[in-house]
Each structure stands twice: as structure tokens, then as C-alpha cells.
Design a protein around this motif. Structure first.
Motif: not given
Length: 419
Positions: A36, A48, A29, A15-17, A31-34, A13
Motif C-alpha cells: 500500500e 487497500s 509473503d 491478515g497483515d500479509f 506485507k500489505k502495508g508495504e 490473505d
């Protein structure tokens, strides 16, 4: 909660990645947002994404989401793959790409007209030696990307080369950098050990990535010798020469002894820079004797520092002529009784063998297809006649057909310019 684990991998983990570490040496790496958003578009659910204890975590119990995430990561991995130690983008070369593995210096196979074949499955290095002949490592100013060759594809080409060269070969695992960055190093040694034409498997290494488990795995796979690059026995001087403040000399010395204890012969291979580390020559010899190096081959391989056009040539380095270097070695032989220090091919069982025939002649103009970007700015890699050509000062796109004038063919390494 889904906990996704992939073979030979762990997630971290950031952070954002979330980072996928594959076979210890390669990373990607995401992106968590991508991730999700991809799940939301597909399944109309909010999740999440994170990482914990080496697993990718997703806040759902839907097994279809787990399969989708695994597929998504594996599908995008190739484009996102990077070298964990250099941070550079990695191109993974496999059979489907139809990229020849003869003709280029940074990866594949090199035949220099002997029974030794250089086997290069990876480029890149975790150290940044101040005298590096190819400006490798995390602090390189010239290298733009790295390569990894699929082990089965590498062995397919090795098999062809071995049949051309005959039995009794030494397969020497080296690189423009550190061979232990190769993610399939144990599998490669095992495959070479099983090859009927291979008698000796040797490897060049700085030793920093070794640990007790890897030493045992390499020994069990059949590695015969490691040429270990140790350039000083003084911890602070060693850090300067290796170009890394985190260089752990004590660990490397422990691994040298572990190699010997595991039945892998060791040759200590310092690069000697006169006025910097030549005063440590006798200490190197004493260390080699103490650990039992050189059971089947010479225990010490002192190397004379040579400046290179595209290498790092520090101001503190004073090159000396080879005649003077060999005289220094002979004096060491007489003083210490350690022989041989003036090394010849026969000390390693090397002898001349016919070259694999050249595919091009110097001065010839050939039509070639650009198949890969090069490692340096202005360089492309093209193929013709089932060989690779390093094309310098080339402004071309992958897939483009270009005319190339061959300017170098030595040892089957082909360099050309746009014609």
C-alpha cells in the motif's frame, strides 16, 4: 476494484500479509502495508490490498496501479521466495547466475558411472522421516535453505551430460528430499521424454503430493516408473516413520494404484528397520501384486536401513549387516514366490558407462569462487573449472576467491576444505 492474477499462481490473505503461492510448492509473503505504501508513493492515492478467490485485490480501478503491483511483486519475488513445505528460503538457480550443475549433491546432475543420470531440480521435503539419511523435511535441525533450478537451465546441462554419456540413458528424478516439490516437474518430464538420448524416465517419491490430475499429467508427459517410498501399511506406524502426524497413508495407496492405472510402473520401496516394520514384508508384497506393480521392472525394492553421519538415526532403528539382509530377502523370495527381491542393476537395464572425467584430484589445491551459501552451517558452495565444490568449515562470502583443498571426488561430487 483490481483483481490481479499471475500465471501459475494464487494469492491468499494472511491478515497483515498476502501470500503468493507459485506453482503449488513455492511461496512469498508480502506485507500489505508495504504494498500500500509503494502504491501511495508512486500514485499519491490511498489503497487497500487483500486477497480473494486466489486473486490479489486492490481498491482502485487504475490499470497503471495493477501493472505497478505486478512489477513490484515480480521484482521482489526472488529475494522473498520460500519453500512452502519446509519454510526455508529458496535460491532460484538460473542460467544468468553461471552456477555449474555438476559437482554438488543437493541439486543438478549426478553421474555414478552408469547409464543412469540422477536429475535433481529441487531440494527439500514435505515429510520428516525418522531415518532420513540427510535430515530433511520441515523438522530438519541442520538444513538452512533450499534450491530450485530453472528447468531450461537444468535441461541445458542435461543435454551436455547426455551427449557425453551416449544414448539409452535413464533419467532418474530424485532429490535430497521429495522431487515432487520441483515446481516444473511435468515440464521436466516432458523435456526429458523429448530428448533423443533418454530411454527411461523414473522418479523417487513419497507420493503424498500426487493427485489424480498430476498423475495424468505425468503419464501424458512420459514418466515411466515411480519408486514409491511406503514404509508401513499400518496408518499409525506410517505416521511415526514418516515423521508427520498428517501423513495420509490411504491417499498414498490410492495414488499408487492410480499410477499403475495411468500406465506408470510402480516399484514399492520400503526402508526396512528390523524390529519395526520387517514383519510387514509379506503385506507389502501382497499390496504390490494387488495393484499390478512391477510390469516392466521389479515390483518391490526393500531397502536396508543404514545410519548416516548427518542423518537422523533413531534409537528404535537397529542396523543389520547386508549379508543378513540379503539372506532375509532370499527367504522371502522362496516363501512368497515374489522375485526378484535381491535386486541388481541389470534388473533395471543399468550398466556401466565411462564417468564424465573428474575435474579435480583428491589432495589438489585449487582457487575457487564462492557462488552460493551452503545448506548447512559452516558450508559454502564454490566453483572452479566449471564444477561446484562443497566447501566445509568455510567462513567466506559469496563472490570471494578462496583456496580449496579437494578431499573427496567420488562420483564427481566434490568436497573441499579451506587451504
Amino acid at each position: 476494484m483490481i483483481r490481479l492474477r499471475l500465471p501459475n499462481s494464487r494469492f491468499e490473505d494472511l491478515g497483515d500479509f498476502v501470500r503468493l503461492v507459485w506453482r503449488k510448492t513455492l511461496i512469498a509473503d508480502f506485507k500489505k502495508g508495504e504494498l500500500e505504501r509503494a502504491v501511495r508513493r508512486k500514485f499519491r492515492v490511498e489503497v487497500s490490498v487483500g486477497a480473494e478467490d486466489g486473486a490479489l485485490t486492490v481498491t482502485t480501478d487504475n490499470p497503471d496501479v495493477e501493472r505497478f503491483i505486478a512489477f513490484y511483486i515480480q521484482s521482489n519475488l526472488g529475494a522473498m521466495l520460500r519453500n512452502r513445505y519446509t519454510g526455508r528460503r529458496v535460491i532460484y538457480i538460473h542460467e544468468g547466475m553461471d552456477v555449474p550443475l555438476l559437482g554438488y549433491n543437493a541439486f543438478g546432475l549426478i553421474d555414478r558411472g552408469t547409464n543412469l543420470i540422477q536429475v535433481r531440480g529441487v531440494s527439500g521435503c514435505n515429510m520428516s522421516c525418522i531415518f532420513c539419511s540427510v535430515d530433511e523435511g520441515p523438522y530438519s535441525r541442520t538444513r538452512a535453505l533450499d534450491f530450485v533450478v530453472d528447468v531450461e537451465y537444468l535441461m541445458k546441462w542435461f543435454d551436455w551430460v547426455a551427449r557425453e554419456k551416449g544414448k539409452g540413458l535413464e533419467a532418474h528424478l530424485d532429490a535430497q528430499g521429495e522431487p515432487l516439490l520441483y515446481p516444473f516437474i511435468v515440464e521436466l518430464v516432458q523435456a526429458l521424454r523429448d530428448h533423443p538420448h533418454v530411454s527411461v524416465i523414473s522418479m523417487q517419491s513419497n507420493g503424498t503430493l500426487l493427485d489424480d490430475r498430476l498423475v495424468e499429467e505425468l503419464a501424458e508427459a512420459g514418466l515411466d516408473r515411480v519408486n514409491l517410498s511406503i514404509h508401513s501399511l499400518n496408518p499409525e506406524k506410517a505416521k511415526i516413520l514418516m515423521g508427520r502426524k498428517d501423513y495420509d497413508l490411504e491417499h498414498v495407496l490410492e495414488m499408487a494404484e492410480a499410477l499403475v492405472n495411468a500406465g506408470i510402473d510402480v516399484l514399492i520401496a520400503p526402508v526396512i528397520i528390523f524390529g519395526v516394520n520387517d514383519d510387514e514384508a509379506e503385506a507389502f508384497i501382497e499390496f504390490a501384486r494387488r495393484i499390478g506393480a512391477g510390469k516392466r521392472w521389479p515390483a518391490i525394492g526393500f531397502q536396508n536401513y543404514i545410519p548416516y553421519k548427518f542423518g537422523r538415526n533413531p534409537a528404535i532403528a537397529r542396523p543389520i549387516p547386508f549379508k543378513e539382509f540379503y539372506a532375509w530377502l532370499r527367504r522371502l523370495e522362496e516363501k512368497t514366490g515374489m522375485k526378484p527381491l535381491v535386486l541388481r542393476p541389470e534388473h533395471f537395464g543399468m550398466h556401466r558407462r565411462p564417468f564424465i572425467p573428474l575435474a579435480f584430484q583428491r589432495g589438489e589445491v585449487v582457487k575457487a569462487e564462492v557462488v552460493l551459501p551452503g545448506r548447512m552451517e559452516g558450508e559454502m558452495i564454490a566453483k572452479a573449472r566449471n564444477r561446484l565444490i562443497q566447501v566445509i568449515d568455510a567462513n567466506a562470502r559469496v563472490g570471494e576467491k578462496i583456496k580449496v583443498k579437494i578431499v573427496r571426488t567420488r562420483h564427481g561430487i566434490y568436497v573441499g576444505t579451506r587451504a
